[in-house]
Design a protein around this motif. Structure first.
Motif, PDB file in Angstrom:
ATOM      1  N   LEU A  26       0.815  -1.216   0.000  1.00 22.90           N
ATOM      2  CA  LEU A  26       0.000   0.000   0.000  1.00 22.90           C
ATOM      3  C   LEU A  26       0.847   1.264   0.000  1.00 22.90           C
ATOM      4  O   LEU A  26       0.571   2.199  -0.745  1.00 22.90           O
ATOM      5  N   TRP A  27       1.895   1.314   0.833  1.00 24.57           N
ATOM      6  CA  TRP A  27       2.753   2.488   0.887  1.00 24.57           C
ATOM      7  C   TRP A  27       4.209   2.178   0.564  1.00 24.57           C
ATOM      8  O   TRP A  27       4.904   3.035  -0.001  1.00 24.57           O
ATOM      9  N   ALA A  28       4.675   0.983   0.909  1.00 23.00           N
ATOM     10  CA  ALA A  28       6.095   0.660   0.704  1.00 23.00           C
ATOM     11  C   ALA A  28       6.488   0.788  -0.766  1.00 23.00           C
ATOM     12  O   ALA A  28       7.560   1.319  -1.094  1.00 23.00           O
ATOM     13  N   GLU A  29       5.617   0.325  -1.652  1.00 23.13           N
ATOM     14  CA  GLU A  29       5.917   0.419  -3.085  1.00 23.13           C
ATOM     15  C   GLU A  29       5.903   1.868  -3.559  1.00 23.13           C
ATOM     16  O   GLU A  29       6.693   2.253  -4.425  1.00 23.13           O
ATOM     17  N   GLU A  30       5.019   2.659  -2.968  1.00 26.06           N
ATOM     18  CA  GLU A  30       4.970   4.093  -3.314  1.00 26.06           C
ATOM     19  C   GLU A  30       6.275   4.789  -2.918  1.00 26.06           C
ATOM     20  O   GLU A  30       6.815   5.594  -3.681  1.00 26.06           O
ATOM     21  N   TRP A  31       6.779   4.477  -1.716  1.00 23.35           N
ATOM     22  CA  TRP A  31       8.033   5.100  -1.269  1.00 23.35           C
ATOM     23  C   TRP A  31       9.202   4.628  -2.117  1.00 23.35           C
ATOM     24  O   TRP A  31      10.080   5.408  -2.478  1.00 23.35           O
ATOM     25  N   ARG A  32       9.225   3.310  -2.420  1.00 22.34           N
ATOM     26  CA  ARG A  32      10.364   2.758  -3.153  1.00 22.34           C
ATOM     27  C   ARG A  32      10.444   3.306  -4.577  1.00 22.34           C
ATOM     28  O   ARG A  32      11.517   3.653  -5.068  1.00 22.34           O
ATOM     29  N   SER A  33       9.291   3.394  -5.229  1.00 18.33           N
ATOM     30  CA  SER A  33       9.295   3.832  -6.632  1.00 18.33           C
ATOM     31  C   SER A  33       9.275   5.351  -6.783  1.00 18.33           C
ATOM     32  O   SER A  33       9.458   5.863  -7.886  1.00 18.33           O
ATOM     33  N   GLY A  34       9.020   6.069  -5.690  1.00 18.83           N
ATOM     34  CA  GLY A  34       9.010   7.531  -5.754  1.00 18.83           C
ATOM     35  C   GLY A  34       7.683   8.121  -6.182  1.00 18.83           C
ATOM     36  O   GLY A  34       7.582   9.339  -6.385  1.00 18.83           O
ATOM     37  N   THR A  35       6.640   7.297  -6.323  1.00 19.00           N
ATOM     38  CA  THR A  35       5.332   7.820  -6.732  1.00 19.00           C
ATOM     39  C   THR A  35       4.554   8.426  -5.572  1.00 19.00           C
ATOM     40  O   THR A  35       3.530   9.068  -5.785  1.00 19.00           O
ATOM     41  N   ALA A  36       5.032   8.214  -4.339  1.00 18.50           N
ATOM     42  CA  ALA A  36       4.346   8.805  -3.183  1.00 18.50           C
ATOM     43  C   ALA A  36       4.375  10.327  -3.250  1.00 18.50           C
ATOM     44  O   ALA A  36       3.392  10.986  -2.891  1.00 18.50           O
ATOM     45  N   GLU A  37       5.487  10.879  -3.731  1.00 22.71           N
ATOM     46  CA  GLU A  37       5.597  12.335  -3.835  1.00 22.71           C
ATOM     47  C   GLU A  37       4.552  12.884  -4.798  1.00 22.71           C
ATOM     48  O   GLU A  37       3.925  13.918  -4.539  1.00 22.71           O
ATOM     49  N   LEU A  38       4.347  12.176  -5.906  1.00 22.61           N
ATOM     50  CA  LEU A  38       3.334  12.599  -6.867  1.00 22.61           C
ATOM     51  C   LEU A  38       1.937  12.487  -6.263  1.00 22.61           C
ATOM     52  O   LEU A  38       1.113  13.387  -6.395  1.00 22.61           O
ATOM     53  N   LEU A  39       1.686  11.378  -5.587  1.00 23.06           N
ATOM     54  CA  LEU A  39       0.374  11.161  -4.961  1.00 23.06           C
ATOM     55  C   LEU A  39       0.063  12.227  -3.926  1.00 23.06           C
ATOM     56  O   LEU A  39      -1.046  12.752  -3.864  1.00 23.06           O
ATOM     57  N   LEU A  40       1.074  12.583  -3.129  1.00 19.54           N
ATOM     58  CA  LEU A  40       0.852  13.522  -2.035  1.00 19.54           C
ATOM     59  C   LEU A  40       0.845  14.978  -2.474  1.00 19.54           C
ATOM     60  O   LEU A  40       0.568  15.861  -1.664  1.00 19.54           O
ATOM     61  N   THR A  41       1.168  15.244  -3.750  1.00 22.98           N
ATOM     62  CA  THR A  41       1.043  16.612  -4.259  1.00 22.98           C
ATOM     63  C   THR A  41      -0.319  16.854  -4.893  1.00 22.98           C
ATOM     64  O   THR A  41      -0.631  17.980  -5.276  1.00 22.98           O
ATOM     65  N   LEU A  42      -1.124  15.813  -5.026  1.00 20.32           N
ATOM     66  CA  LEU A  42      -2.473  15.979  -5.572  1.00 20.32           C
ATOM     67  C   LEU A  42      -3.322  16.792  -4.601  1.00 20.32           C
ATOM     68  O   LEU A  42      -3.043  16.825  -3.400  1.00 20.32           O
ATOM     69  N   PRO A  43      -4.366  17.466  -5.118  1.00 19.80           N
ATOM     70  CA  PRO A  43      -5.189  18.315  -4.239  1.00 19.80           C
ATOM     71  C   PRO A  43      -6.104  17.489  -3.327  1.00 19.80           C
ATOM     72  O   PRO A  43      -7.324  17.476  -3.469  1.00 19.80           O
TER      73      PRO A  43
END
Length: 198
Positions: A26-43
């Protein structure tokens, strides 16, 4: 005897391995691939993202649970089971899956590694499963006051789920699973905010 009691007895142990495996990405893959930053910049708020991921995993677990519906039909064909007890058992199983997913999501938010997230989630769920077992409680009875022993026992998934599989909808059981999910989602949100700030 026509019932689904033997089927539901194995659910806590099944969820001990399957649900952390579901939640580990759920989150580990987001942190590893760097997509968490994109997700967390959404409104949207961090809590909304956490809640969305949790609900997606919980609904997936619910669909998997619903796919066992033919067992219910088979038991009704073979005998006269108490369908109210079976319905409450399904509800209890789904609530327990939600609690395990919330714990697994916290573990996933804490690390970048899926395997570590799986191990942490499985260990945390195992602690909650075993907290009401006599072997664990015996370790506390020797030195702890009865209030501490009762508190440790009250955290047991197996005890709360066992009440629901008997058809007993206890308010304390619903509050236990609901509050555990809420606390884990709050911790998950805090962990994501800390990693985002770091």
């Amino acid at each position: 005897q026509a019932d689904l009691q033997p089927f539901f007895i194995f659910h806590p142990w099944l969820y001990l391995f399957l649900v952390p495996a579901l939640a580990m990405r759920l989150w580990a893959e987001e942190w590893r691939s760097g997509t968490a930053e994109l997700l967390l910049t959404l409104p949207t708020t961090t809590f909304a993202a956490v809640m969305g991921k949790f609900l997606a995993a919980w609904i997936f677990a619910g669909i998997a649970l619903l796919l066992t519906f033919p067992l219910w039909l088979t038991v009704n064909w073979l005998g006269q089971p108490d369908n109210g007890v079976i319905l409450v058992s399904y509800l209890g199983s789904w609530l327990m899956a939600g609690a395990c997913i919330a714990i697994g999501a916290c573990a996933s938010a804490w690390t970048n590694n899926q395997v570590i997230a799986f191990v942490l989630g499985a260990v945390a769920c195992f602690v909650f499963m075993m907290s009401g077992v006599d072997l664990v409680l015996a370790a506390f009875r020797g030195w702890a006051p009865p209030l501490v022993v009762d508190t440790v026992a009250s955290f047991s998934f197996i005890t709360h789920f066992g009440q629901l599989t008997k058809g007993v909808i206890d308010l304390s059981t619903l509050l236990f699973f609901g509050s555990l999910i809420a606390v884990c989602l709050l911790v998950n949100t805090l962990l994501v905010d800390l990693k985002k700030a770091g």
